[in-house]
Design a protein around this motif. Structure first.
Motif, short mmCIF file in Angstrom:
data_model
loop_
_atom_site.label_atom_id
_atom_site.label_comp_id
_atom_site.label_asym_id
_atom_site.label_seq_id
_atom_site.Cartn_x
_atom_site.Cartn_y
_atom_site.Cartn_z
N ASP A 291 -2.73 6.84 14.70
CA ASP A 291 -2.64 5.39 14.69
C ASP A 291 -3.78 4.79 13.87
OD1 ASP A 291 -4.91 4.50 16.61
OD2 ASP A 291 -3.88 6.14 17.65
N VAL A 292 -3.61 3.53 13.59
CA VAL A 292 -4.50 2.85 12.63
C VAL A 292 -5.96 2.92 13.07
CG1 VAL A 292 -5.05 0.61 11.63
CG2 VAL A 292 -2.69 1.37 11.75
N ALA B 254 -0.91 -0.76 3.51
CA ALA B 254 -2.26 -1.07 3.04
C ALA B 254 -3.33 -0.66 4.04
CB ALA B 254 -2.37 -2.57 2.78
N ASP B 255 -2.92 -0.10 5.17
CA ASP B 255 -3.96 0.13 6.18
C ASP B 255 -4.34 1.59 6.34
OD1 ASP B 255 -1.69 0.97 7.33
OD2 ASP B 255 -1.71 -0.40 9.03
N ILE B 256 -4.00 2.42 5.38
CA ILE B 256 -4.39 3.83 5.47
C ILE B 256 -5.59 4.05 4.56
CG2 ILE B 256 -3.60 6.20 5.29
CD1 ILE B 256 -1.16 5.17 6.44
N SER C 33 4.86 4.28 2.24
CA SER C 33 5.56 3.01 2.15
C SER C 33 6.46 2.82 3.36
CB SER C 33 6.41 2.97 0.88
OG SER C 33 5.60 3.10 -0.24
N ALA C 34 6.84 1.60 3.59
CA ALA C 34 7.72 1.31 4.71
C ALA C 34 8.45 -0.01 4.47
CB ALA C 34 6.91 1.24 6.01
N ASN C 35 9.49 -0.24 5.28
CA ASN C 35 10.23 -1.50 5.17
C ASN C 35 9.52 -2.56 6.00
OD1 ASN C 35 12.64 0.74 5.23
ND2 ASN C 35 13.05 -0.96 3.85
N ILE C 36 8.49 -3.14 5.48
CA ILE C 36 7.73 -4.08 6.30
C ILE C 36 7.60 -5.47 5.70
CG2 ILE C 36 6.31 -2.58 7.77
CD1 ILE C 36 4.33 -2.41 5.51
N GLY C 37 7.93 -5.61 4.45
CA GLY C 37 7.72 -6.91 3.81
C GLY C 37 8.78 -7.93 4.19
N GLU C 38 8.39 -9.18 4.13
CA GLU C 38 9.36 -10.25 4.36
C GLU C 38 9.09 -11.38 3.39
OE1 GLU C 38 10.11 -11.78 8.31
OE2 GLU C 38 9.62 -9.81 9.15
N ALA C 39 10.15 -12.00 2.94
CA ALA C 39 9.98 -13.12 2.02
C ALA C 39 11.03 -14.17 2.32
CB ALA C 39 10.13 -12.65 0.58
N PRO D 260 -5.01 -5.68 3.06
CA PRO D 260 -6.20 -5.69 3.91
C PRO D 260 -6.49 -7.10 4.43
CG PRO D 260 -6.62 -4.53 1.85
CD PRO D 260 -5.29 -5.16 1.73
N GLU D 261 -7.21 -7.14 5.54
CA GLU D 261 -7.56 -8.47 6.07
C GLU D 261 -8.76 -8.99 5.30
OE1 GLU D 261 -8.19 -7.42 10.15
OE2 GLU D 261 -6.18 -6.55 10.17
#
Lengths: 646, 1042
Positions: free
Chosen positions: A177-178, B741-743, B754-760, B800-801
């Motif tokens: 996990d992250v 982006a969080d790895i 990659s993953a299906n996470i984007g939304e527009a 990233p944040e």
């Protein structure tokens, strides 16, 4: 009739278009595609995985990928002189660091990610190698040991640049996990201890020497022991060992990344280093690694030439007797380009692209070499009354070093043989590119004319010279130019560690641990003088007592320290060590103050040419001791903290 | 032929007549009700018998042996058939009305047609006539002509000038944003659309919302462009021919500084940065070059533009088609030829043509056969062939090279002098080691041949199943497409010459050869070769029936498609691409007032793991035709002839979510022989083991992105003259494929995850308005306008944040640019030294370089100071408006087109690659734009708002070339897209020539442009140094024979 016909039609079409839709979509043959597991089905594929682990080794020995070569102040690129980069002949990324353009948002020479990729590969090999059916247990152990070494080496590369880094004891599973994958930086002592622990783990299963010449470049016990020696000395050096200047570097858990230490704790690192170095030298002895003595030179040469050629060959002869670790990863083509970049033009073609003379040596490095008496010029009594910039014609006694009668400056006279072996300069001879070498006469030798109008002089804005000095040591005798645009390079394994380096690490550790006259003082003088003897200069005591303005200087620990540092700089010049050494000694600020000077290459008369000209002002601050971690990485992992000043 | 047939018929009829008593001969003329024109070819038959005649050229017919009790049936394709009782009459005037359901009232929708009135989905049907632009590229006609399409053109190079077009804008940041293009049900590419002849098009529709596209399931999310070609018509053969000739020239050429200015500025660039540095050009050279009458071989001053480019190019287009048929079989056969040339010059000494010359041939044959009374078979064969010869690396590259060539180092070539008499080659100029770019030599040294051939064969079977139940039909089709392409280069290796010596007193000079590796003969190299095979099959079951006031339709479609690619390049790419699905549509209408519709697509794609392979995409909608309400009748008759409200909502997918290399997301991909990760050992580096590299990690959860579309529309028709359709849409795209982006890098992964996470999200409006007014018999006028607006934004974008909120993508347009805020130029070095550090660009900077705002206030300018700047790089608004009017045979039309809400950035880098060309002068010998010279910062003229910052020669000043507001420009423009004048010869004249119609016309395209940007054509946006957009003048002739 019609109805039946229609029904058949419908049935047929349905069949055609819809035959078991799922099967229709199964286009990928089962088990037909390669997966990572398949790498360990056979030895012949497993060895490719072993190669993958090696593949992450930086390509040392070429300016585009050697992080210690053009990044500091040891060599200077034409780009930094004429404010131009019209040509992509050399990758400027690393040179940008020397020019002071390193930044956290655009980190030059950033191999952080690839080092960690390499580390993961090493772990994968260790995890899986036991599954390979057609390998002996012994070989499996050896491969594991090799990649364990590489894992240590990759960590060391990270530590050398970034200081404290997250250490990877075991690679995390893909589905972590992250929060788990957002690792923290470990403190600097843990980093070094972990590296040495890995090296200890690797050592027993490594071979003492490569079993065949085909394995040259693979890791052996002497390599492992020698790297450990280097790591131990780095760990003990002021930059990494309880560095108070870095005391404020703490992570978001409040942990100090450079823990404070008592003087005793600091000394313990040095004491440990002495033994580790000693052990490495012993292993090298056992593996019959010894100082190169010129015995492979077949030509009949006068002593002067034989001496300088021996010095060159100790570095650039393939697999010579003092090479501990040669890097076979750097492609010959890259070496070729590099040699061509630095080489002075030796043909009659004034515009020849045979030698671009793109890379030159700053005057501070020229100054740093000893006199013929084995002393710094500022300490040699012969030199106290001399103006080094005074013009002087080449003399008979220097005929093999300098073209007789050719006007140059006193700076180029009466220097130690390493000066003439390592540097090419206006009026200097160039052993190489000759039709015959046996009994060569001084007047038959090639020499350099790099004032305007000379063969190696400046011909256009695109070609050098840069400072007027060429890093001759980098060119094996076999490098030739035969005509316009044609260049023959000579590949040699870049020496990652050679014996003199190890000797000097040992001497340094002894002096730091116990001073020049402690329990190991016999070894200290033995190894230092061995290097000096090969370099053709008197031993320490003779030099300082007979020729210097400061006799007995070697008796004090700081005096000895200075002597060892200078010896190291001269012996390992152009071997990509200076950049790291002056940092770990924390002498970089004063070295950088000397700035980058060269001669006036646009001059054609000696009096115009021999004027020191400032090429670049260099600056060094606290932040420059370590590389910045890419801001991008920090944003992805908020648990990482940035190095001071970036 | 036709005469023989009518003679035969007459004989037959005469025989029939003998058998009858009390018969008579009747005459008549068939007219078109709307226009009053005669209808030659109309068939007149006696009901209940096999007798019949065909109306002649004047629409007249004569039929004998008719009894008073007989009825005559008069038919014409596309008209309502009429039955008349013979009675006592002997002379009839028959007026046929247009068949409402077949032509005007029907709109092509997914897998069929629907009556316009009952249409619920958002479908724009385009009047094909508006697509007839003087270009061999149909896509260039889309902008401003089609409500709901965002389109723009970024290069004018023949063959490469496809416009970029998007249905309702770009609404995903996934890999594929292009609409699905179907031509006669066959999925094809935008190039195929570009090559289509407007004359061959029967219908052209854009499907925009969920009900219109849901049937295409996982392929329809980006909208669908649906084109059908003309089919045969019953009747005598009609022959249409069109010939056009046009000349074209760039709308605007970039202006370069003259050679002397170039040299002075180059030197300025050196000395202003380093006063001690050696100058590039000597004062003598500058002075001599500037002298009139100077020897141009010694002091070259090349105007490469002039040397390489002609003032105009020519193009020819011809199209001929025949259409006709009888009861049993009908045909439409067409052949067309277009030839476009470029504006590149050719050296007369060469025997080959290095200018762009693109010839396209199209052959199309659509034949419909009535196999039985209820079974129809259609066979379509299409061949499309493009032969191209042109410069070695294409036309854009020639333009780029010109801009990247030193104008003063050497002449293009040296004339053959006494010393070199007898040589066979052109003595091209070069310098030093011969590594400089001589664009003239590179242009004329060789040429490229490419051929693209596409063959399509399709069979379609229609079966009327009304014997099972009335209204039931079955259709199945099968088609094969084969596309092949190859490319061959043939070229000399030039011999380079340079000035060896020159005596300024005597004027004598010598030229020497630099290289010995040139050739006098052509050499050959093979390039890309591709072959693509596509197979598609589809079966439909259609039901449509009215029960009193109830109207019911149903449709079920099964589809399967397979595409195979030869020379695919990798194992995974070589596997077939397959797609299968079942879709359906159910509609219900009551009293032509209330309509409801439900659609679904159930699709599977081979790209995804079994557990995620099939997706269900439902949609529904409703419409209310207010104008058909009884209470509205009064208003309807007088003012509002049409008022309709409709709305729809539904899901559509997009399975084309990543680049082709990453097809099978659920599988890992390994490179088991990686040269990137190889290692070498051995005494002489003799032993190399290739490495093992993970190209992609397996992820079984990857699936398509889904679009949730809503559409609201109002249709309004006023005074039987003006028709307006206004639509509002929203779209929410979910499951957009993007990289995580969080790895952190410390994981050591060799490939990204990659993953299906984007939304527009997107929303917008499209409006179209048409106005038609017939003033009197001789005069008519019409006008049309359309407007498309589409705005998108990121909703979920993993990144990233960042501490600075403006760096997050969420909330900004999908085509947003992030960049630095440029305040102005630094006044002097001192100001630069005392401002926030800009060292992260990696160059020394000072006075005259761009000063940026330290947005986050941390004292240094870094990536973190990049804020969203400007408008999207793809326009949010596209509009067009125009008017036409006619008087007797004359017609005139004018059309304007524009776009707005677009920003672009001048490329201030020195990049020089196939895809990019920077404008930074001097680097890689890049020419200096005149505008840059006229306004730049110099030490004498410290203009802190100059167009170009302080010169820096020979290296790209990264401080100044960064993407910032400094280089941001307003991309909006309005142009006079087309002007057309035509004259149709009076029928009485053409009739004598056996012609039904003859029209000559003149067109001008891209005649004027209004924009705030004046360095180059604003439609090129940031790629201004490309092959320019062309202004075209066209003369054409259109004839219909019968």
């Amino acid at each position: 009739m019609k109805k039946i016909y229609t029904a058949i039609m419908i049935g047929l079409t349905a069949l055609l278009s819809g035959i078991s839709c799922n099967k229709f979509l199964d286009v990928v043959p089962n088990d037909g595609l390669a997966t990572i597991d398949m790498a360990f089905n056979l030895r012949s594929t497993a060895i490719r995985y072993l190669a993958t682990c090696y593949a992450y080794m930086p390509n040392d020995g070429v300016p585009a990928s050697d992080y210690g070569m053009l990044t500091g102040d040891e060599m200077w690129d034409l780009v930094g002189r004429i404010v131009s980069n019209t040509s992509a002949r050399v990758s400027n990324n690393l040179f940008q660091i020397a020019r002071g353009f390193q930044s956290a948002s655009n980190v030059y020479g950033n191999d952080w990610a690839s080092m960690y990729e390499g580390i993961r590969c090493c772990d994968i090999l260790v995890e899986n190698i036991d599954r390979v059916p057609d390998m002996t247990e012994q070989e499996k152990k050896q491969w594991k040991a090799e990649v364990t070494f590489l894992k240590a080496y990759y960590h060391f590369n990270l530590v050398r640049k970034w200081g404290p880094v997250p250490i990877i004891r075991e690679s995390l599973p893909m589905d972590s996990d992250v929060e788990t994958v957002r690792v923290y930086r470990d403190n600097i002592d843990d980093c070094f201890d972990f590296i040495m622990e890995l090296l200890d783990k690797a050592y027993p299963d490594l071979p003492i020497t490569n079993l065949s010449t085909d394995e040259y470049g693979r890791i052996t016990q002497p390599i492992c022991a020698a790297l450990k020696a280097r790591v131990a000395v780095y760990a003990a050096s002021p930059l990494f060992n309880g560095n108070e200047e870095e005391a404020t570097l703490t992570d978001n858990q409040g942990r100090q990344l450079f823990p404070s230490k008592t003087p005793e704790q600091k000394l313990a690192r040095w004491t440990a280093a002495v033994e580790i170095c000693k052990k490495a030298i012993d292993v090298c002895d056992e593996a019959n690694i010894k100082l190169y003595d010129g015995s492979t030179i077949d030509y009949r040469l006068v002593d002067t030439l034989k001496r300088t050629l021996t010095i060159r060959k100790a570095f650039n002869e393939r697999w010579n007797s003092e090479l501990i670790w040669g890097n076979t990863q750097t492609a010959s083509s890259l070496t070729s380009i590099f040699q061509q970049l630095c080489m002075p033009n030796m043909t009659d073609y004034t515009h020849s692209l045979g030698g671009y003379r793109f890379i030159g040596v700053p005057l501070k490095i020229v100054d740093q070499f000893y006199t013929r008496n084995g002393l710094p010029t500022e300490n040699d009594t012969e030199w106290t009354t001399i103006n080094p910039m005074e013009l002087k014609d080449g003399t008979e006694d220097h005929a093999y070093y300098l073209k007789k009668g050719y006007t140059t400056v006193r700076l180029n006279f009466n220097r130690e043989p390493r000066f003439y072996a390592s540097l090419g300069f206006d009026g200097g001879t160039w052993l190489g590119m000759m039709t015959k070498y046996n009994d060569v006469l001084a007047e038959d030798m090639n020499y350099i004319e790099c004032r305007i109008g000379g063969k190696q002089g400046k011909t256009g804005s695109e070609n050098g010279p840069v400072t007027g000095y060429f890093p001759k040591k980098l060119f094996p005798l076999e490098c030739t130019m035969t005509g316009n645009n044609s260049f023959t390079s000579y590949w040699f394994p870049w020496p990652m560690i050679r014996l003199t380096d190890l000797y000097l690490l040992y001497c340094e550790a002894i002096n730091e641990a116990e001073g020049p006259n402690g329990a190991h003082s016999a070894d200290l003088y033995k190894y230092l003088d061995a290097i000096r003897a090969r370099a053709g200069i008197p031993d320490i005591k003779t030099s300082w007592d007979q020729f210097s303005n400061n006799p007995g200087y070697y008796n004090s620990q700081p005096g000895m320290r200075e002597i060892i540092h200078r010896e190291r700089q001269n012996e390992l010049v152009f071997e990509s060590q200076r950049y790291w050494d002056i940092r770990r000694w924390k002498t970089a600020p004063s070295e950088y103050l000397k700035n980058i000077y060269g001669f006036t290459i646009t001059g054609s008369a000696p009096e115009d040419y021999y004027v020191r000209q400032l090429i670049t002002t260099q600056r060094f601050g606290l932040k420059d001791y370590f590389w910045p971690i890419s801001t991008y990485y920090l944003e992805r992992n908020p648990n990482l903290v940035q190095n001071i000043g970036w | 032929m036709r005469k023989i047939i009518s003679m035969l018929l007459t004989v037959l009829l005469a025989v029939g007549a003998l058998a009858q008593t009390k018969t008579k001969t009747v005459k008549g003329v068939v007219y078109e009700e709307e226009t009053g024109q005669t209808l030659p070819g109309a068939t007149v038959s006696v009901v209940g018998s096999t007798r019949g005649v065909i109306a002649d050229l004047d629409g007249a017919f004569e039929i004998s042996g008719v009894k008073s009790s007989d009825e005559l049936k008069v038919e014409f394709f596309g008209k309502e058939p009429q039955t008349i009782k013979v009675g006592d009459g002997t002379n009839f005037l028959v007026k046929l009305k247009n068949q409402a359901t077949e032509l005007e009232g029907a709109v092509t929708v997914a897998f069929g047609k629907q009556r316009k009135e009952s249409l619920i989905g958002s479908v724009t049907a385009i009047d094909v006539a508006t697509l007839k632009v003087p270009s061999s590229n149909l896509t260039t006609a889309l902008a401003g002509n089609v409500a709901g399409v965002i389109a723009y053109q970024r290069t004018g190079e023949p063959g490469q000038d496809n416009a970029d077009f998007f249905v309702r804008g770009i609404t995903t940041f996934g890999a594929n944003t292009s609409p699905l293009i179907l031509i006669d049900n066959i999925e094809l590419t935008s190039t195929d659309l570009a090559r289509l002849q407007p004359d061959d098009i029967e219908s052209f529709s854009i499907m925009k919302d969920a009900t219109a596209t849901a049937l295409y399931g996982a392929r329809g999310a980006n909208g669908v462009i649906y084109v059908t070609t003309k089919r045969g018509q019953e009747g005598p053969a009609k022959i249409f021919a069109r010939v056009e000739t046009s000349i074209s020239q760039p709308t605007r050429m970039v202006e370069l500084a003259d050679p002397v200015t170039y040299m002075k500025a180059y030197n300025e660039g050196i000395s202003t940065r380093d006063p001690l540095a050696e100058l590039q050009y000597s004062f003598d050279k500058i002075e001599q070059t500037g002298k009139p009458g100077a020897n141009r071989l010694i002091y070259p001053a090349n105007d490469w533009y002039d040397m390489l480019f002609k003032n105009f190019a020519t193009a020819y287009r011809a199209n001929i088609s025949a259409r006709g048929g009888g009861k049993v079989a009908r045909y439409y056969v067409t052949g067309s030829f277009t030839e476009d040339t470029g504006i590149l010059k050719v050296d007369k000494r060469n025997s080959f043509n290095n200018n762009i010359d693109q010839k396209t041939y199209t052959l199309r044959s659509n034949v419909d056969i009535n196999v039985t009374k209820t079974t129809q078979l259609a066979v379509r064969l299409t061949g499309n062939f493009t032969d191209y010869t042109g410069p070695l690396n294409g036309g854009n590259d020639v333009f780029k090279q010109v801009v990247h060539s030193d104008p003063v180092l050497f002449p293009a070539y040296y004339p053959v002098d006494d010393e070199h008499i007898g040589i066979q080659h052109i003595m091209f100029g070069n310098y030093d080691d011969g590594s400089y770019t001589n664009p003239y030599a590179n242009l004329v040294k060789g040429y490229r041949d490419t051929q693209r051939s596409q063959m399509i064969a399709a069979v379609e079977l229609n079966q009327d199943l009304s014997f099972i139940t009335p209204g039931l039909k079955f259709m199945t089709l099968f088609n094969l497409t084969r596309l092949s392409y190859y490319e061959v280069n043939r070229q000399f290796s030039p011999y380079w010459y340079t000035l060896d010596s020159y005596d300024s007193y005597t004027g004598e000079y010598h030229v020497k050869r630099i290289n010995d590796d040139g050739t006098d003969y052509l050499q050959y190299s093979e390039k890309d070769k591709t072959i693509t095979n596509t197979m598609y099959s589809e079966s439909r079951l259609n039901y449509a029936r009215e029960f009193g006031k109830h109207e019911v339709t149903g449709l079920l479609v099964l589809t399967a498609r397979e595409q195979l690619n030869a020379n695919a390049g990798s194992l995974q790419l070589s596997l077939p691409s397959r797609n299968a699905g079942l879709s359906g549509r159910f509609t219900y209408g009551w009293d032509k007032r209330y309509f409801a519709e439900f659609n679904f697509g159930y699709n599977g794609s081979e790209r995804f793991h079994k557990s995620h392979r099939w997706g269900f995409f439902p949609s529904f909608g409703g419409a209310w035709v207010i104008s058909n309400e009884p209470w509205f009748k009064k208003v309807k008759d007088k003012y509002v002839h049409n008022l309709k409200l409709r709305a729809s909502y539904g899901l559509v997918g997009n399975d084309n979510i990543g680049n082709a290399r990453n097809r099978f997301y659920y599988l890992s991909e390994m490179n088991m022989n990686s040269t990137n990760l190889q290692a070498t050992f051995g005494e002489f580096r003799g032993v190399t083991y290739k490495g093992i590299d993970v190209v992609r990690y397996a992820n079984e959860a990857i699936t398509w992105e889904t679009s949730y579309k809503a559409n609201y529309a109002i249709e309004l028709g006023l005074f039987k003259k003006l028709d307006v359709i206004a639509e509002f849409f929203t779209e929410h795209r979910k499951d957009i494929f993007m990289s995580r982006a969080d790895i952190p890098e410390t994981m050591g992964l060799q490939a990204g995850i990659s993953a299906n996470i984007g939304e527009a999200k997107a929303h917008g409006i499209d409006i179209q308005a048409d106005y038609k007014h017939v003033i009197n018999q001789d005069m008519w006028a019409s006008a049309r306008a359309n407007f498309t607006y589409s705005r998108s934004k990121y909703l979920v974008y993993e990144e990233p944040e960042y501490p600075e909120s403006y760096r997050q993508h969420a909330g900004y347009s999908l085509k947003q640019t992030w960049g630095y805020i440029a305040e102005r130029l630094f006044i002097d070095d001192e100001e630069a030294a005392n401002s926030p550090s800009q060292a992260s660009f990696g160059v020394q900077y000072g006075g005259g370089d761009i000063k940026y705002t330290d947005v986050n206030g941390d004292g240094v300018i870094t990536e973190a100071d990049r804020v969203p700047i400007g408008l999207p790089t793809s326009p949010e608004i596209i509009y067009g408006f125009g008017t036409s009017f006619g008087w007797k045979g004359l017609d005139f039309s004018v059309f304007f087109q524009g776009l707005a809400n677009e920003s672009f950035w001048i490329d201030a880098t020195a990049d020089y690659s196939s895809s990019k060309v920077g404008t930074a002068p001097f680097v890689h010998n890049t020419q200096l734009l005149k505008a840059y010279y006229d306004s730049h910062w110099s030490e004498d003229n410290r203009d802190v708002y100059a167009l170009w910052p302080r010169f820096s020669s020979a290296y790209e000043n990264k401080n100044n070339s960064a993407v910032s507001t400094w280089w941001m420009r307003d991309g909006s423009f309005l142009r006079l897209k087309q002007l057309e004048v035509g004259y149709t010869l009076p029928y009485k004249w053409t009739k004598k020539l056996r012609m039904e119609n003859l029209r000559v016309y003149f067109q001008g395209n891209n005649l004027l442009c209004w924009s705030r940007f004046d360095l180059w054509d604003p439609e090129l946006a940031g790629e201004g140094l490309n092959y320019p957009i062309q202004r075209t003048f066209n003369i054409g002739l259109h004839v219909t024979f019968k």
